[in-house]
Design an enzyme around this catalytic site. Structure first.
Site, PDB file in Angstrom:
ATOM      1  N   CYS A  70       4.527  -6.156 -14.270  1.00 41.52           N
ATOM      2  CA  CYS A  70       3.735  -5.370 -13.629  1.00 41.52           C
ATOM      3  C   CYS A  70       2.598  -6.252 -12.973  1.00 41.52           C
ATOM      4  O   CYS A  70       1.650  -7.019 -13.963  1.00 41.52           O
ATOM      5  CB  CYS A  70       2.878  -4.191 -14.512  1.00 41.52           C
ATOM      6  SG  CYS A  70       1.434  -3.339 -13.796  1.00 41.52           S
ATOM      7  N   CYS A 194       3.940  -6.201  -6.064  1.00 40.34           N
ATOM      8  CA  CYS A 194       4.022  -5.151  -7.022  1.00 40.34           C
ATOM      9  C   CYS A 194       5.399  -4.905  -7.336  1.00 40.34           C
ATOM     10  O   CYS A 194       6.299  -4.836  -6.326  1.00 40.34           O
ATOM     11  CB  CYS A 194       3.358  -3.695  -6.388  1.00 40.34           C
ATOM     12  SG  CYS A 194       3.639  -2.127  -7.361  1.00 40.34           S
TER      13      CYS A 194
END
Length: 269
Positions: A70, A194
């Site tokens: 993440c 991302c």
């Protein structure tokens, strides 16, 4: 004792898929904090607290090594965790280190002065929290000179992907690319900052044009993890794969199966 992979939702499955291909005999424990996703609109302190809770759950499950799959957690929480929270016998690694290495063509431990690199104009697509952290810009500046980074906060994309609304996600990607191009018309390279975004990599590439090199993290992270485990064999895991979520296991299982195109069964964390 598996290697843990953590994400706020399902974007980290892009990393999991790549590392399973690269390390087919390695068991992984995947934890999606779906109840609190997305992280990209949260404060840095909130992201830190939530990330520590999830990583602690993976430590409790027997993981000695956890990958923060993440970017928001890697950018907003990782350094603080490593400095003051991670136990001495555990390791937590982030996902943007391999990306910075690839872009600057130098290893992370190389502390020589910054130098010129092949790319001069870089477009960064990331969550609002990752953009606000300026972590990519900071780490690039330590290693490269003369690189202009233009960041675009891609609001809504993660929500659309998590909801399975790929038509909305595609429309949002095109809108964010157009907004970036108004600030930087001709980037040399683009960072998909991302782990959800590789699911839309073809859309990013088409919108940016074929002359823009798009850096996506999954394979870079897989290669970096394989190298790390060669150098630290004691961190290699044993056991069976497990998938955990703080959200609704049935719903998350269905979404994960849709993303990876193979059946994935999540249990409650």
């Amino acid at each position: 004792m598996s290697v843990g992979i953590f994400d706020s939702g399902l974007g980290g499955l892009t990393v999991l898929d790549a590392v399973q291909t690269r390390l087919p005999d390695m068991p992984f424990a995947y934890l999606a904090d779906s109840a609190h996703a997305p992280y990209g609109v949260r404060t840095a302190d909130d992201i830190y607290d939530l990330t520590c809770q999830s990583v602690a759950r993976l430590f409790d499950a027997g993981c000695n090594l956890v990958i923060l799959a993440c970017n928001t957690a890697s950018a907003a929480a990782l350094r603080r965790m490593q400095e003051s929270w991670v136990p001495e016998d555990k390791r937590v690694l982030g996902v943007f280190v391999p990306l910075i290495e690839a872009m600057t063509e130098r290893q992370w431990g190389d502390n020589s002065p910054p130098r010129e690199v092949g790319v001069k104009h870089v477009a960064l697509f990331a969550t609002p929290a990752t953009v606000a952290s300026r972590a990519f810009q900071r780490e690039l500046a330590f290693r490269a000179i003369g690189v202009d980074v233009e960041a675009q906060a891609c609001g809504g994309v993660v929500d659309a992907i998590e909801d399975g609304d790929m038509m909305l996600a595609e429309a949002l990607v095109r809108s964010h690319v157009e907004a970036l191009q108004r600030k930087m018309p001709t980037p040399d390279a683009a960072i998909l900052g991302c782990t959800h975004y590789p699911l839309m990599q073809d859309i990013f590439q088409k919108a940016l044009g074929e002359n823009v090199r798009v850096f996506s993290q999954a394979n870079l992270v897989a290669d970096s993890l394989a190298d790390y485990l060669e150098r630290h064999p004691g961190m290699r895991g044993t056991g069976s794969p497990v998938f955990l979520t703080t959200g609704d296991p049935a719903r998350v299982s269905d979404r994960a199966t849709q993303f990876l195109r193979r059946r994935i069964e999540f249990s409650a964390a």
